[in-house]
Motif scaffolding. Structure first.
Motif, PDB file in Angstrom:
ATOM      1  N   ILE A   1       0.841  -1.196   0.000  1.00  0.00           N
ATOM      2  CA  ILE A   1       0.000   0.000   0.000  1.00  0.00           C
ATOM      3  C   ILE A   1       0.881   1.253   0.000  1.00  0.00           C
ATOM      4  CG2 ILE A   1      -1.646   1.340   1.371  1.00  0.00           C
ATOM      5  CD1 ILE A   1      -2.859  -1.380   2.237  1.00  0.00           C
ATOM      6  N   ALA A   2       1.920   1.239   0.834  1.00  0.00           N
ATOM      7  CA  ALA A   2       2.836   2.388   0.883  1.00  0.00           C
ATOM      8  C   ALA A   2       3.537   2.580  -0.457  1.00  0.00           C
ATOM      9  CB  ALA A   2       3.858   2.196   2.003  1.00  0.00           C
ATOM     10  N   GLU A   3       4.007   1.498  -1.045  1.00  0.00           N
ATOM     11  CA  GLU A   3       4.684   1.567  -2.347  1.00  0.00           C
ATOM     12  C   GLU A   3       3.724   2.078  -3.424  1.00  0.00           C
ATOM     13  OE1 GLU A   3       7.642   1.279  -5.256  1.00  0.00           O
ATOM     14  OE2 GLU A   3       7.841   1.138  -3.096  1.00  0.00           O
ATOM     15  N   SER A   4       2.483   1.640  -3.376  1.00  0.00           N
ATOM     16  CA  SER A   4       1.479   2.115  -4.338  1.00  0.00           C
ATOM     17  C   SER A   4       1.264   3.614  -4.192  1.00  0.00           C
ATOM     18  CB  SER A   4       0.149   1.387  -4.136  1.00  0.00           C
ATOM     19  OG  SER A   4       0.295   0.022  -4.390  1.00  0.00           O
ATOM     20  N   ARG A   5       1.193   4.088  -2.957  1.00  0.00           N
ATOM     21  CA  ARG A   5       1.010   5.514  -2.697  1.00  0.00           C
ATOM     22  C   ARG A   5       2.181   6.317  -3.258  1.00  0.00           C
ATOM     23  NH1 ARG A   5      -2.762   8.460  -2.685  1.00  0.00           N
ATOM     24  NH2 ARG A   5      -1.600  10.276  -3.220  1.00  0.00           N
ATOM     25  N   VAL A   6       3.392   5.827  -3.028  1.00  0.00           N
ATOM     26  CA  VAL A   6       4.586   6.513  -3.531  1.00  0.00           C
ATOM     27  C   VAL A   6       4.568   6.564  -5.054  1.00  0.00           C
ATOM     28  CG1 VAL A   6       7.100   6.304  -3.748  1.00  0.00           C
ATOM     29  CG2 VAL A   6       6.017   6.025  -1.519  1.00  0.00           C
ATOM     30  N   GLY A  28       9.491  14.597 -21.175  1.00  0.00           N
ATOM     31  CA  GLY A  28       8.591  14.386 -20.050  1.00  0.00           C
ATOM     32  C   GLY A  28       7.393  13.534 -20.433  1.00  0.00           C
ATOM     33  N   ILE A  29       6.886  13.739 -21.637  1.00  0.00           N
ATOM     34  CA  ILE A  29       5.756  12.943 -22.115  1.00  0.00           C
ATOM     35  C   ILE A  29       6.159  11.481 -22.249  1.00  0.00           C
ATOM     36  CG2 ILE A  29       4.210  12.587 -24.086  1.00  0.00           C
ATOM     37  CD1 ILE A  29       4.339  15.693 -24.474  1.00  0.00           C
ATOM     38  N   LYS A  30       7.334  11.241 -22.793  1.00  0.00           N
ATOM     39  CA  LYS A  30       7.834   9.858 -22.895  1.00  0.00           C
ATOM     40  C   LYS A  30       7.993   9.238 -21.510  1.00  0.00           C
ATOM     41  CE  LYS A  30       8.694   9.499 -27.363  1.00  0.00           C
ATOM     42  NZ  LYS A  30       7.840   8.658 -28.171  1.00  0.00           N
ATOM     43  N   ALA A  31       8.539  10.006 -20.575  1.00  0.00           N
ATOM     44  CA  ALA A  31       8.736   9.498 -19.214  1.00  0.00           C
ATOM     45  C   ALA A  31       7.400   9.152 -18.561  1.00  0.00           C
ATOM     46  CB  ALA A  31       9.489  10.523 -18.374  1.00  0.00           C
ATOM     47  N   ILE A  32       6.371   9.963 -18.812  1.00  0.00           N
ATOM     48  CA  ILE A  32       5.048   9.669 -18.261  1.00  0.00           C
ATOM     49  C   ILE A  32       4.532   8.347 -18.807  1.00  0.00           C
ATOM     50  CG2 ILE A  32       2.616  10.375 -18.350  1.00  0.00           C
ATOM     51  CD1 ILE A  32       3.595  13.264 -18.141  1.00  0.00           C
ATOM     52  N   LYS A  33       4.697   8.135 -20.096  1.00  0.00           N
ATOM     53  CA  LYS A  33       4.214   6.894 -20.700  1.00  0.00           C
ATOM     54  C   LYS A  33       4.889   5.684 -20.077  1.00  0.00           C
ATOM     55  CE  LYS A  33       3.036   8.967 -25.122  1.00  0.00           C
ATOM     56  NZ  LYS A  33       3.319   9.018 -26.553  1.00  0.00           N
ATOM     57  N   ILE A  34       6.175   5.787 -19.830  1.00  0.00           N
ATOM     58  CA  ILE A  34       6.921   4.662 -19.256  1.00  0.00           C
ATOM     59  C   ILE A  34       6.536   4.454 -17.796  1.00  0.00           C
ATOM     60  CG2 ILE A  34       9.223   3.865 -18.597  1.00  0.00           C
ATOM     61  CD1 ILE A  34      10.252   5.467 -21.066  1.00  0.00           C
ATOM     62  N   ALA A  35       6.606   5.512 -17.007  1.00  0.00           N
ATOM     63  CA  ALA A  35       6.371   5.400 -15.563  1.00  0.00           C
ATOM     64  C   ALA A  35       4.932   4.998 -15.250  1.00  0.00           C
ATOM     65  CB  ALA A  35       6.713   6.719 -14.877  1.00  0.00           C
ATOM     66  N   THR A  36       3.982   5.569 -15.964  1.00  0.00           N
ATOM     67  CA  THR A  36       2.586   5.264 -15.696  1.00  0.00           C
ATOM     68  C   THR A  36       2.277   3.810 -15.987  1.00  0.00           C
ATOM     69  OG1 THR A  36       1.984   7.536 -16.213  1.00  0.00           O
ATOM     70  CG2 THR A  36       0.224   5.930 -16.228  1.00  0.00           C
ATOM     71  N   LEU A  37       2.736   3.333 -17.111  1.00  0.00           N
ATOM     72  CA  LEU A  37       2.473   1.935 -17.451  1.00  0.00           C
ATOM     73  C   LEU A  37       3.060   0.988 -16.418  1.00  0.00           C
ATOM     74  CD1 LEU A  37       1.496   2.123 -20.649  1.00  0.00           C
ATOM     75  CD2 LEU A  37       2.663  -0.038 -20.562  1.00  0.00           C
ATOM     76  N   ARG A  38       4.320   1.217 -16.060  1.00  0.00           N
ATOM     77  CA  ARG A  38       4.959   0.345 -15.064  1.00  0.00           C
ATOM     78  C   ARG A  38       4.224   0.392 -13.729  1.00  0.00           C
ATOM     79  NH1 ARG A  38      11.428   1.280 -15.285  1.00  0.00           N
ATOM     80  NH2 ARG A  38      11.848   0.047 -17.135  1.00  0.00           N
ATOM     81  N   SER A  39       3.897   1.595 -13.285  1.00  0.00           N
ATOM     82  CA  SER A  39       3.263   1.743 -11.976  1.00  0.00           C
ATOM     83  C   SER A  39       1.866   1.144 -11.948  1.00  0.00           C
ATOM     84  CB  SER A  39       3.201   3.222 -11.589  1.00  0.00           C
ATOM     85  OG  SER A  39       4.503   3.720 -11.425  1.00  0.00           O
ATOM     86  N   VAL A  40       1.084   1.405 -12.981  1.00  0.00           N
ATOM     87  CA  VAL A  40      -0.279   0.868 -13.014  1.00  0.00           C
ATOM     88  C   VAL A  40      -0.247  -0.654 -13.046  1.00  0.00           C
ATOM     89  CG1 VAL A  40      -2.356   0.695 -14.441  1.00  0.00           C
ATOM     90  CG2 VAL A  40      -1.340   2.920 -13.985  1.00  0.00           C
ATOM     91  N   HIS A  41       0.645  -1.229 -13.819  1.00  0.00           N
ATOM     92  CA  HIS A  41       0.737  -2.692 -13.865  1.00  0.00           C
ATOM     93  C   HIS A  41       1.167  -3.258 -12.516  1.00  0.00           C
ATOM     94  CE1 HIS A  41       1.084  -2.714 -18.487  1.00  0.00           C
ATOM     95  NE2 HIS A  41      -0.161  -2.848 -18.098  1.00  0.00           N
ATOM     96  N   TRP A  42       2.122  -2.604 -11.872  1.00  0.00           N
ATOM     97  CA  TRP A  42       2.581  -3.096 -10.569  1.00  0.00           C
ATOM     98  C   TRP A  42       1.468  -3.009  -9.542  1.00  0.00           C
ATOM     99  CZ3 TRP A  42       3.145  -1.482  -5.578  1.00  0.00           C
ATOM    100  CH2 TRP A  42       3.927  -2.287  -4.762  1.00  0.00           C
ATOM    101  N   ILE A  43       0.764  -1.877  -9.515  1.00  0.00           N
ATOM    102  CA  ILE A  43      -0.327  -1.699  -8.552  1.00  0.00           C
ATOM    103  C   ILE A  43      -1.436  -2.712  -8.802  1.00  0.00           C
ATOM    104  CG2 ILE A  43      -2.151  -0.103  -7.812  1.00  0.00           C
ATOM    105  CD1 ILE A  43      -0.064   2.171  -8.308  1.00  0.00           C
TER     106      ILE A  43
END
Length: 126
Positions: free
Chosen positions: A6-11, A38-53
């Motif tokens: 939960i903490a990792e998801s929040r971060v 920045g747009i490229k970074a959002i695409k990468i980070a969002t996908l990874r984070s959403v999949h992990w969560i």
């Protein structure tokens, strides 16, 4: 363990929000081309984070997380990987842009420096 998830998801959510805010500011200040990395970074980070969560949310429910009783199993988030190109292509484009910026900055700083070091006599007269 679940508290850690939960903490990792929040971060991760906060990191995505800050990245989006920074990129939105860049878009306003420098335009879309200025915010390209920045747009490229959002695409990468969002996908990874959403999949992990999503994966950890399914995992907290054990085998029931994969059943049709929970909407997590039906989430269509995985199809986002294919929507805007694989993560590998996004990372490659972001790395290329970073290297291009770094190389240009290196050439600019090298051009600004004198090619020959100053002698002690020349330094004392300047």
């Amino acid at each position: 363990m679940i508290g850690d998830w939960i903490a990792e998801s929040r971060v991760r959510v906060d990191q995505m929000r800050l990245l989006v805010l920074k990129t939105a500011w860049l878009m306003n200040a420098a335009g879309n081309k200025g915010a390209h990395t920045g747009i490229k970074a959002i695409k990468i980070a969002t996908l990874r984070s959403v999949h992990w969560i999503l994966d950890t949310a399914i995992q907290t429910r054990g085998a029931a997380g994969l059943s049709q009783d929970f909407p997590l199993a039906c989430a269509r988030v995985r199809s986002l990987r294919l929507a805007d190109g694989p993560c590998e292509l996004q990372r490659k484009a972001l790395a290329r842009a970073g290297l291009r910026t770094r190389t240009a900055a290196t050439y600019r700083s090298a051009a600004a420096e004198p090619s020959q070091p100053l002698t002690t006599a020349a330094r004392s007269h300047s």
